[in-house]
Design an enzyme around this catalytic site. Structure first.
Site, PDB file in Angstrom:
ATOM      1  N   ASN A 155      74.912  44.838  79.281  1.00 30.00           N
ATOM      2  CA  ASN A 155      74.430  46.431  78.574  1.00 30.00           C
ATOM      3  C   ASN A 155      74.454  47.116  79.815  1.00 30.00           C
ATOM      4  O   ASN A 155      74.915  47.139  80.796  1.00 30.00           O
ATOM      5  CB  ASN A 155      72.952  46.075  78.194  1.00 30.00           C
ATOM      6  CG  ASN A 155      71.789  46.722  78.951  1.00 30.00           C
ATOM      7  OD1 ASN A 155      71.194  44.899  79.229  1.00 30.00           O
ATOM      8  ND2 ASN A 155      71.766  47.273  80.308  1.00 30.00           N
TER       9      ASN A 155
ATOM     10  N   THR B  86      73.641  51.087  81.418  1.00 30.13           N
ATOM     11  CA  THR B  86      71.870  51.498  81.569  1.00 30.13           C
ATOM     12  C   THR B  86      72.436  53.010  81.665  1.00 30.13           C
ATOM     13  O   THR B  86      73.208  53.435  82.523  1.00 30.13           O
ATOM     14  CB  THR B  86      71.701  50.996  82.655  1.00 30.13           C
ATOM     15  OG1 THR B  86      71.368  49.763  82.238  1.00 30.13           O
ATOM     16  CG2 THR B  86      70.452  51.744  82.775  1.00 30.13           C
TER      17      THR B  86
ATOM     18  N   LYS C 113      71.301  50.931  77.512  1.00 32.39           N
ATOM     19  CA  LYS C 113      69.848  50.483  77.315  1.00 32.39           C
ATOM     20  C   LYS C 113      69.638  52.549  78.091  1.00 32.39           C
ATOM     21  O   LYS C 113      70.546  52.743  78.678  1.00 32.39           O
ATOM     22  CB  LYS C 113      69.684  49.741  78.545  1.00 32.39           C
ATOM     23  CG  LYS C 113      67.792  50.619  78.769  1.00 32.39           C
ATOM     24  CD  LYS C 113      67.044  48.790  79.126  1.00 32.39           C
ATOM     25  CE  LYS C 113      67.421  48.917  80.668  1.00 32.39           C
ATOM     26  NZ  LYS C 113      66.853  47.291  81.380  1.00 32.39           N
TER      27      LYS C 113
ATOM     28  N   LYS D 171      66.703  54.921  79.698  1.00 30.68           N
ATOM     29  CA  LYS D 171      65.951  54.897  80.473  1.00 30.68           C
ATOM     30  C   LYS D 171      64.802  56.385  79.753  1.00 30.68           C
ATOM     31  O   LYS D 171      65.700  57.275  79.681  1.00 30.68           O
ATOM     32  CB  LYS D 171      65.864  55.441  81.475  1.00 30.68           C
ATOM     33  CG  LYS D 171      66.345  54.559  82.500  1.00 30.68           C
ATOM     34  CD  LYS D 171      65.623  53.344  82.553  1.00 30.68           C
ATOM     35  CE  LYS D 171      65.951  51.727  83.765  1.00 30.68           C
ATOM     36  NZ  LYS D 171      64.512  50.780  84.160  1.00 30.68           N
TER      37      LYS D 171
ATOM     38  N   ASP E  22      63.943  51.941  77.651  1.00 29.42           N
ATOM     39  CA  ASP E  22      63.215  51.355  78.701  1.00 29.42           C
ATOM     40  C   ASP E  22      62.478  52.643  78.889  1.00 29.42           C
ATOM     41  O   ASP E  22      62.780  53.533  79.251  1.00 29.42           O
ATOM     42  CB  ASP E  22      64.027  50.414  79.785  1.00 29.42           C
ATOM     43  CG  ASP E  22      63.309  50.317  80.738  1.00 29.42           C
ATOM     44  OD1 ASP E  22      61.644  50.421  80.372  1.00 29.42           O
ATOM     45  OD2 ASP E  22      63.246  49.736  81.496  1.00 29.42           O
TER      46      ASP E  22
ATOM     47  N   ASN F 118      59.422  51.842  80.760  1.00 25.41           N
ATOM     48  CA  ASN F 118      59.226  51.469  82.273  1.00 25.41           C
ATOM     49  C   ASN F 118      57.483  51.760  82.446  1.00 25.41           C
ATOM     50  O   ASN F 118      57.196  52.216  83.187  1.00 25.41           O
ATOM     51  CB  ASN F 118      60.078  51.805  83.854  1.00 25.41           C
ATOM     52  CG  ASN F 118      60.907  51.480  84.327  1.00 25.41           C
ATOM     53  OD1 ASN F 118      62.091  52.117  83.709  1.00 25.41           O
ATOM     54  ND2 ASN F 118      61.080  49.933  84.426  1.00 25.41           N
TER      55      ASN F 118
ATOM     56  N   GLU G 160      61.503  48.720  75.669  1.00 25.59           N
ATOM     57  CA  GLU G 160      60.842  48.016  76.921  1.00 25.59           C
ATOM     58  C   GLU G 160      60.244  48.761  77.318  1.00 25.59           C
ATOM     59  O   GLU G 160      59.935  49.631  77.973  1.00 25.59           O
ATOM     60  CB  GLU G 160      62.400  47.745  77.285  1.00 25.59           C
ATOM     61  CG  GLU G 160      61.930  46.673  78.888  1.00 25.59           C
ATOM     62  CD  GLU G 160      63.435  46.815  79.507  1.00 25.59           C
ATOM     63  OE1 GLU G 160      63.160  46.670  80.870  1.00 25.59           O
ATOM     64  OE2 GLU G 160      64.459  46.214  79.211  1.00 25.59           O
TER      65      GLU G 160
ATOM     66  N   ASP H  49      58.578  43.339  80.268  1.00 28.24           N
ATOM     67  CA  ASP H  49      59.314  43.274  81.919  1.00 28.24           C
ATOM     68  C   ASP H  49      58.307  43.650  82.848  1.00 28.24           C
ATOM     69  O   ASP H  49      57.908  42.465  83.492  1.00 28.24           O
ATOM     70  CB  ASP H  49      60.544  44.774  82.268  1.00 28.24           C
ATOM     71  CG  ASP H  49      61.058  44.400  83.460  1.00 28.24           C
ATOM     72  OD1 ASP H  49      60.784  43.011  83.335  1.00 28.24           O
ATOM     73  OD2 ASP H  49      62.214  45.122  83.584  1.00 28.24           O
TER      74      ASP H  49
ATOM     75  N   LYS I 249      63.891  38.523  85.037  1.00 26.78           N
ATOM     76  CA  LYS I 249      64.473  38.996  86.456  1.00 26.78           C
ATOM     77  C   LYS I 249      64.142  37.492  87.328  1.00 26.78           C
ATOM     78  O   LYS I 249      62.814  37.057  88.205  1.00 26.78           O
ATOM     79  CB  LYS I 249      63.778  40.680  87.525  1.00 26.78           C
ATOM     80  CG  LYS I 249      63.979  41.046  86.455  1.00 26.78           C
ATOM     81  CD  LYS I 249      63.580  42.249  87.513  1.00 26.78           C
ATOM     82  CE  LYS I 249      63.788  44.109  86.275  1.00 26.78           C
ATOM     83  NZ  LYS I 249      63.446  44.233  85.297  1.00 26.78           N
TER      84      LYS I 249
END
Length: 347
Positions: free
Chosen positions: A119, A121, A146, A148, A177, A179, A203, A227, A250
């Site tokens: 993907n 980002t 993806k 953010k 995502d 985070n 995510e 994640d 990861k």
């Protein structure tokens, strides 16, 4: 076992759940087995792994590779995942080279694909900047993007999600995502927006420890990927709580390529998808992550196209990205002779 430090600047600072980073400080690891030198990399990233200080302490204390590979806590997690990653990758590289197999073939015990999907980002820029970055990624051939979210007001993030879908069109897989930046109310609101826009997954919408709350967010029309929770709590905690449709693996945070592949296989047995990503690592660890992705039991677009984030690197990248796919390095071990200079400590 030998290790030596390195420091690589990023082209521009990167925002993470643990704060912005502008440089990656790590260690190149060498392990010799039967006259074959294997390469590994230990590049800690606080928030996902141990600190830089704890990493070097573990490497310094682990004169024998087995001493680091055996360090697990009560939950079965590596005490020093970045240090363990460096050693396990080096041991696996040497073992694959000894039998003249690529690392992917060695890990999977089958012929790997020539490429794996990745993907693009898109950062947390303005609505217009997000749309433009999305169009550029589509033009470059990426089939998965993806974006953010979480750093801006929810109204702005909603507009950004809509702009990404408009810019990408209907044939591109989209991911968001956060985070861990949202509260439950914000997560519900924006997950519903993402579902209406046919995003594949959101995510880490909530904090790493909020496992049960993540489980409650599932089933709203878009998948939930975790994640930070995987790194902080361990995969079994996520599986036991039925908290995720997707786990982000990861290798640097999980403690090595073999452990990462084991997590992905356990996830697959539970009907959970896996996505392999880097922690913005140098070329040795990135090559290792590509081999892990190629060995996955079920393959989806992974977060491996991160080499361009570095201003410089340890060696030329043997895994180029083309049309949204990354080439699996050829030759035995990590990349055949591509890392020959790195294997020689006198070089």
């Amino acid at each position: 076992m030998q290790y030596e430090p390195f420091s690589l600047d990023l082209r521009s600072p990167l925002s993470t759940a643990a704060g912005a980073i502008s440089r990656r400080d790590g260690f190149l690891v060498r392990v010799e087995r039967g006259g074959v030198v294997g390469l590994g990399e230990a590049t800690p990233l606080p928030g996902w792994t141990e600190s830089h200080e704890d990493c070097v302490a573990a490497l310094a204390a682990g004169r024998r590779p087995e001493s680091i590979l055996g360090e697990l806590d009560d939950a079965g997690r590596p005490s020093h995942p970045a240090a363990r990653h460096g050693v396990e990758l080096a041991v696996a590289d040497a073992a694959a080279r000894a039998v003249d197999e690529s690392l992917a073939a060695f890990l999977a015990d089958r012929d790997p694909p020539e490429t794996v999907p990745v993907n693009a980002t898109v950062g947390d820029g303005s609505v217009d900047a997000t749309a433009e970055a999305t169009r550029e990624a589509v033009d470059e051939g990426f089939g998965a993007i993806k974006v953010k979210v979480g750093a801006r007001d929810p109204d702005v993030d909603e507009a950004r999600l809509r702009a990404v879908r408009d810019a990408a069109g209907d044939g591109v897989e989209l991911r968001a995502d956060a985070n861990g930046a949202w509260d439950v109310g914000t997560a519900i609101r924006l997950i519903d927006v993402a579902a209406d826009l046919d995003f594949a997954y959101v995510e880490q919408p909530l904090g790493a420890s909020e496992v049960e709350a993540h489980a409650d967010l599932r089933g709203r029309g878009v998948e939930i990927a975790l994640d930070e929770s995987v790194a902080a709590l361990g995969p079994e905690r996520i599986f036991d709580a039925d908290a995720a449709d997707v786990v982000v693996c990861k290798p640097m945070a999980l403690g090595g390529p073999i452990r990462t592949l084991d997590v992905a296989r356990r996830a697959s047995q539970r009907g959970v998808k896996s996505v392999v990503t880097t922690t913005i690592d140098a070329v040795v660890a990135r090559a290792g992550a590509v081999h892990v992705a190629a060995a996955l039991p079920d393959r989806t677009a992974c977060g491996l196209a991160t080499g361009s984030m570095l201003a410089d690197d340890l060696a030329p990248d043997p895994a180029p990205v083309e049309d949204g796919r990354i080439h699996v390095p050829e030759g035995p071990g990590l990349a055949g002779d591509a890392f020959a200079a790195l294997r020689d400590p006198s070089g």
